[in-house]
Design a protein around this motif. Structure first.
Motif, PDB file in Angstrom:
ATOM      1  N   LEU A  85      40.909  15.839 -36.271  1.00 58.30           N
ATOM      2  CA  LEU A  85      39.936  16.670 -35.066  1.00 58.30           C
ATOM      3  C   LEU A  85      39.429  15.855 -34.340  1.00 58.30           C
ATOM      4  CD1 LEU A  85      38.152  19.008 -37.691  1.00 58.30           C
ATOM      5  CD2 LEU A  85      39.843  19.506 -36.266  1.00 58.30           C
ATOM      6  N   GLN A  87      39.597  15.557 -29.850  1.00 54.63           N
ATOM      7  CA  GLN A  87      39.719  16.581 -28.739  1.00 54.63           C
ATOM      8  C   GLN A  87      41.040  17.196 -28.690  1.00 54.63           C
ATOM      9  OE1 GLN A  87      37.101  17.697 -27.366  1.00 54.63           O
ATOM     10  NE2 GLN A  87      38.508  19.347 -26.196  1.00 54.63           N
ATOM     11  N   THR A  90      41.415  19.552 -31.725  1.00 55.48           N
ATOM     12  CA  THR A  90      40.969  20.919 -31.912  1.00 55.48           C
ATOM     13  C   THR A  90      41.568  21.854 -31.032  1.00 55.48           C
ATOM     14  OG1 THR A  90      39.440  20.038 -30.116  1.00 55.48           O
ATOM     15  CG2 THR A  90      38.712  19.786 -32.319  1.00 55.48           C
ATOM     16  N   GLU A  91      42.075  21.334 -29.863  1.00 60.45           N
ATOM     17  CA  GLU A  91      42.842  22.350 -29.154  1.00 60.45           C
ATOM     18  C   GLU A  91      44.294  22.821 -29.969  1.00 60.45           C
ATOM     19  OE1 GLU A  91      41.973  23.755 -26.120  1.00 60.45           O
ATOM     20  OE2 GLU A  91      40.335  22.481 -25.350  1.00 60.45           O
ATOM     21  N   SER A  93      44.470  23.178 -33.185  1.00 59.06           N
ATOM     22  CA  SER A  93      43.980  23.927 -34.083  1.00 59.06           C
ATOM     23  C   SER A  93      43.769  25.388 -33.477  1.00 59.06           C
ATOM     24  CB  SER A  93      42.619  23.134 -34.656  1.00 59.06           C
ATOM     25  OG  SER A  93      43.174  21.953 -35.274  1.00 59.06           O
ATOM     26  N   CYS A 104      42.720  25.442 -40.631  1.00 61.21           N
ATOM     27  CA  CYS A 104      42.868  24.246 -39.916  1.00 61.21           C
ATOM     28  C   CYS A 104      42.284  23.275 -40.941  1.00 61.21           C
ATOM     29  CB  CYS A 104      42.844  24.167 -38.708  1.00 61.21           C
ATOM     30  SG  CYS A 104      43.805  25.256 -37.780  1.00 61.21           S
ATOM     31  N   PRO A 106      40.908  19.196 -41.553  1.00 57.52           N
ATOM     32  CA  PRO A 106      40.958  18.090 -40.869  1.00 57.52           C
ATOM     33  C   PRO A 106      41.603  16.860 -42.104  1.00 57.52           C
ATOM     34  CG  PRO A 106      38.743  18.548 -41.637  1.00 57.52           C
ATOM     35  CD  PRO A 106      39.587  19.595 -41.882  1.00 57.52           C
ATOM     36  N   THR A 189      32.846  26.302 -40.085  1.00 58.77           N
ATOM     37  CA  THR A 189      33.808  25.744 -39.455  1.00 58.77           C
ATOM     38  C   THR A 189      33.635  23.991 -39.351  1.00 58.77           C
ATOM     39  OG1 THR A 189      36.101  25.847 -38.206  1.00 58.77           O
ATOM     40  CG2 THR A 189      33.859  26.230 -37.090  1.00 58.77           C
ATOM     41  N   GLN A 190      34.738  23.472 -38.999  1.00 59.50           N
ATOM     42  CA  GLN A 190      34.260  22.063 -38.658  1.00 59.50           C
ATOM     43  C   GLN A 190      33.616  22.012 -37.357  1.00 59.50           C
ATOM     44  OE1 GLN A 190      35.171  19.419 -40.538  1.00 59.50           O
ATOM     45  NE2 GLN A 190      35.969  20.766 -41.939  1.00 59.50           N
ATOM     46  N   GLU A 192      33.712  19.845 -34.837  1.00 62.91           N
ATOM     47  CA  GLU A 192      34.428  19.624 -33.468  1.00 62.91           C
ATOM     48  C   GLU A 192      35.113  20.692 -33.192  1.00 62.91           C
ATOM     49  OE1 GLU A 192      34.112  15.915 -36.644  1.00 62.91           O
ATOM     50  OE2 GLU A 192      34.496  17.901 -36.790  1.00 62.91           O
ATOM     51  N   LEU A 193      35.846  21.466 -34.216  1.00 63.38           N
ATOM     52  CA  LEU A 193      36.483  22.637 -33.726  1.00 63.38           C
ATOM     53  C   LEU A 193      35.562  23.692 -33.058  1.00 63.38           C
ATOM     54  CD1 LEU A 193      38.995  24.280 -33.694  1.00 63.38           C
ATOM     55  CD2 LEU A 193      38.625  24.743 -35.895  1.00 63.38           C
ATOM     56  N   THR A 196      34.797  23.149 -29.392  1.00 64.05           N
ATOM     57  CA  THR A 196      35.945  23.601 -28.523  1.00 64.05           C
ATOM     58  C   THR A 196      36.050  25.277 -28.427  1.00 64.05           C
ATOM     59  OG1 THR A 196      37.313  21.636 -29.062  1.00 64.05           O
ATOM     60  CG2 THR A 196      38.559  23.215 -28.009  1.00 64.05           C
TER      61      THR A 196
END
Length: 341
Positions: A85, A87, A90-91, A93, A104, A106, A189-190, A192-193, A196
């Protein structure tokens, strides 16, 4: 519920061994085979007939994303993507969700042994839920606005979503107008995701989409998404009502808790419409029942249109569902409740 028959696809022998070992220890999960790349996986799918695949994003030759697209266009199967995860990750994902990945997950690249065990321990539940998902029953996304004219009546909207929620929210919020009802979403969700995802929605939608911050006012035209795993979100009555973050223990193992959010909306007696969307587990069911009993409108995404129907089914079993609404009609149902016209 069907047992999960998993094919683990990863070019790393260490990762294949790691995830196979983790999944073999999970209840109702069996690893039927492993594959080192897309060509190998294609043959294994035909011979082993798995009902779920874990797929590494980064593989030599055909990438995981390219193979996912092939799977979903030729013989749709539930796929859990495994990715770092970053940057860029995440795109990728989000692209995987667009192509039809159920989830998705990690890769635990830098973690303490305790964090690692906790993280990978979730994978068995995710794979089992994926094996029982509705991947083959996907419907085309709607086009055009959900309503021709919207005049907000002050009723707020609150939603909860987890597994399958990125797809559900993307589809539902596409029907929101610029002056949409004040809305809050609990998304498991995560983080980091989530960041984004929020940025993409804010760019693509007519309304404003923001990561929830403490003290945010519920105002027309703004969707707040709560995805911080360290904080719950609750409603504070006022004019306008505000959203507060609380760093308290998980509620029934979940943080942020949709049950807690829905419950505070019900106790505040603020006119509201709530809905439980696609997801894993039971969070949201009890709280939505409280909201309905307090006079609010209470919907669930229809199980047939949910990627993962556990959460909607839990809300239905709890007597929380006023209506079961397909995801392509949920924006219109919500806006009808919140429209003066």
């Amino acid at each position: 519920m069907n047992d999960a028959r998993v094919l683990v696809v990863d070019d790393s022998a260490a990762m294949r061994a790691l995830f196979s070992d983790v999944l073999d220890q999970a209840k109702n999960v069996q690893v039927v085979g492993t594959a080192i790349n897309a060509d190998d996986a294609r043959d294994k799918i035909a011979s082993l007939r798995p009902n779920v695949i874990t797929l590494d994003v980064e593989m030599p030759g055909m990438s995981g994303i390219e193979f996912l697209e092939e799977i979903m266009s030729t013989n749709p199967l539930p796929v859990v993507m495994l990715s770092s995860l970053t940057q860029a990750g995440t795109e990728i994902s989000l692209k995987a969700y667009e192509l039809g990945a159920v989830e998705c997950f990690p890769k635990p690249l830098k973690a303490t042994p305790e964090q690692f065990n906790k993280q990978v321990g979730k994978l068995g539940k995710i794979v089992l839920a994926a094996a029982n998902s509705n991947v083959k029953d996907k419907k085309p996304k709607p086009t055009g606005p959900a309503v021709e004219k919207f005049d907000w009546n002050g009723r707020i909207a609150a939603f909860s979503a987890s597994m399958g929620g990125v797809e559900a929210l993307t589809e539902m919020l596409a029907g929101y107008p610029a002056n949409c009802p004040a809305t809050v979403v609990v998304l498991q969700t995560q983080p980091e995701l989530a960041e984004t995802f929020i940025n993409r929605l804010n760019k693509d939608l007519k309304c404003s989409v923001r990561a929830l911050v403490d003290g945010a006012a519920l105002e027309e035209g703004v969707v707040h998404i709560a995805a911080d795993p360290n904080n719950h979100v609750v409603l504070e009555p006022g004019s306008p009502p505000k959203l507060r973050l609380l760093a308290r223990d998980p509620v029934e193992g979940v943080r942020p808790s949709a049950n807690l959010l829905f419950g505070t909306i019900a106790r505040a007696a603020i006119p509201a419409v709530g809905a439980v969307l696609s997801g894993m587990g039971t969070d949201g069911a009890k709280g939505l029942k409280l909201l309905r009993d307090a006079g609010g409108n209470a919907f669930v995404q229809s199980p047939q249109s949910s990627v993962v129907a556990e959460s909607p089914n839990a809300a239905i079993a709890a007597g929380a569902a006023e209506r079961e609404v397909p995801i392509d009609a949920l924006a219109a149902a919500t806006l009808a409740c919140c429209n003066k016209a």
